[in-house]
Write an enzyme that holds these catalytic residues in place. Structure first.
Site, PDB file in Angstrom:
ATOM      1  N   CYS A  69       0.871  -1.167   0.000  1.00  0.00           N
ATOM      2  CA  CYS A  69       0.000   0.000   0.000  1.00  0.00           C
ATOM      3  C   CYS A  69       0.912   1.221   0.000  1.00  0.00           C
ATOM      4  O   CYS A  69       2.046   1.151  -0.450  1.00  0.00           O
ATOM      5  CB  CYS A  69      -0.952  -0.019   1.189  1.00  0.00           C
ATOM      6  SG  CYS A  69      -0.148   0.110   2.792  1.00  0.00           S
ATOM      7  N   HIS A 226      -3.205  10.705   6.487  1.00  0.00           N
ATOM      8  CA  HIS A 226      -3.646   9.437   5.890  1.00  0.00           C
ATOM      9  C   HIS A 226      -5.146   9.283   6.133  1.00  0.00           C
ATOM     10  O   HIS A 226      -5.580   8.947   7.237  1.00  0.00           O
ATOM     11  CB  HIS A 226      -2.874   8.280   6.526  1.00  0.00           C
ATOM     12  CG  HIS A 226      -3.049   6.964   5.831  1.00  0.00           C
ATOM     13  ND1 HIS A 226      -4.218   6.248   5.867  1.00  0.00           N
ATOM     14  CD2 HIS A 226      -2.186   6.256   5.050  1.00  0.00           C
ATOM     15  CE1 HIS A 226      -4.080   5.140   5.176  1.00  0.00           C
ATOM     16  NE2 HIS A 226      -2.849   5.113   4.668  1.00  0.00           N
TER      17      HIS A 226
END
Length: 306
Positions: A69, A226
């Site tokens: 990721c 994030h």
């Protein structure tokens, strides 16, 4: 190289954690291992990092799948007991998360390069298990806590980039964030559709999957915002990017627009870690807000000690 190493806190030799010693692999080391295996081509000696990651994961034969990721190498192994965390940390990982046969190795934004190199290495690596290596347990020496004797000489306030509910980073529904493997800060669960610049500064990078922004404040604090947990899997769906890499922005300027309904339906959590990724030994985080918070209100501060 110095700029990138300091910006992303890569664990190069001499910058590793106190309890970890980075092993340097020479071409002679790798060639000797190849000679013993008898199956590896000469070109593999050029990538000792991938070789070490493979050993840390238990060998090519133990690796079922490799993915990544934005910040983590995500691997599936056949036998989790063969994974050696010490070897993986010596490759520059800031942390390892185990979930059954899943292993997440935290490397930071350069993980896509690490994944690509590892996949190339695995195509030629011997299909064997790695030999078990006994890692001596480092004795933790008791040291006096001198932090209480230090004084706060400077405070740098970081404001919330979103309107929502603020909480301690340890409450994040993700082990890597909660254990502060990628940095310290706070977590905010957004209730409105925009992510704003928390302070005057510059957009360092926006991930291709649009779910995370690297940001450098004018005060010199490197941040990672994030949005949500495991939102990398959405491949950009639910996000609209309003800024560009390298763009100078002012506090309160919109950077991302969120489709909250879509994200709530498709992401495990909207909890949004706001991390300081380059804290020095003389810096620490103090949370300023818990509960409801508006974008632009103080969220935490970086205390500089002396």
């Amino acid at each position: 190289f110095k700029f990138m190493i300091r910006k992303f806190n890569f664990k190069t030799p001499g910058r590793e954690e106190d309890d970890v010693e980075t092993k340097l692999y020479t071409k002679a080391d790798v060639n000797a291992r190849k000679a013993a295996a008898g199956e590896v081509q000469a070109s593999d000696s050029e990538d000792p990092v991938s070789e070490a990651i493979t050993r840390g994961l238990g060998g090519k034969k133990n690796i079922s799948d490799v993915d990544c990721c934005a910040t983590r190498l995500r691997c599936t192994v056949h036998d989790a007991s063969r994974v050696n965390d010490s070897i993986l940390k010596a490759t520059g990982a800031s942390g390892i998360v185990h979930k059954g046969n899943g292993v997440q190795v935290i490397y930071g934004p350069n993980v896509t390069v690490i994944k690509s190199n590892l996949e190339d290495y695995l195509e030629k690596a011997p299909d064997t298990y790695a030999e078990a290596e006994e890692a001596g347990e480092a004795k933790q020496e008791e040291t006096e806590n001198t932090e209480t004797e230090k004084k706060v000489v400077k405070r740098i306030v970081i404001s919330s980039p979103v309107t929502g509910k603020a909480a301690d980073l340890g409450t994040a529904p993700d082990e890597a964030f909660a254990q502060r493997m990628m940095g310290d800060g706070a977590v905010v669960t957004p209730e409105e559709a925009f992510v704003y610049a928390p302070e005057d500064g510059e957009v360092a990078f926006v991930f291709d999957t649009k779910h995370a922004v690297g940001y450098m404040t004018d005060s010199g604090v490197s941040l990672l915002i994030h949005v949500g947990i495991d939102t990398v899997k959405l491949n950009g769906e639910g996000f609209e990017v309003l800024v560009e890499n390298g763009q100078k922005v002012k506090k309160g300027q919109p950077m991302l627009k969120l489709d909250l309904d879509y994200l709530k339906a498709n992401a495990p959590s909207l909890a949004t870690p706001v991390l300081c990724t380059e804290l020095g030994d003389d810096q620490r985080i103090r949370l300023l807000k818990e509960g409801p918070v508006k974008a632009g209100e103080p969220l935490f501060e970086v205390e500089v000690l002396n």
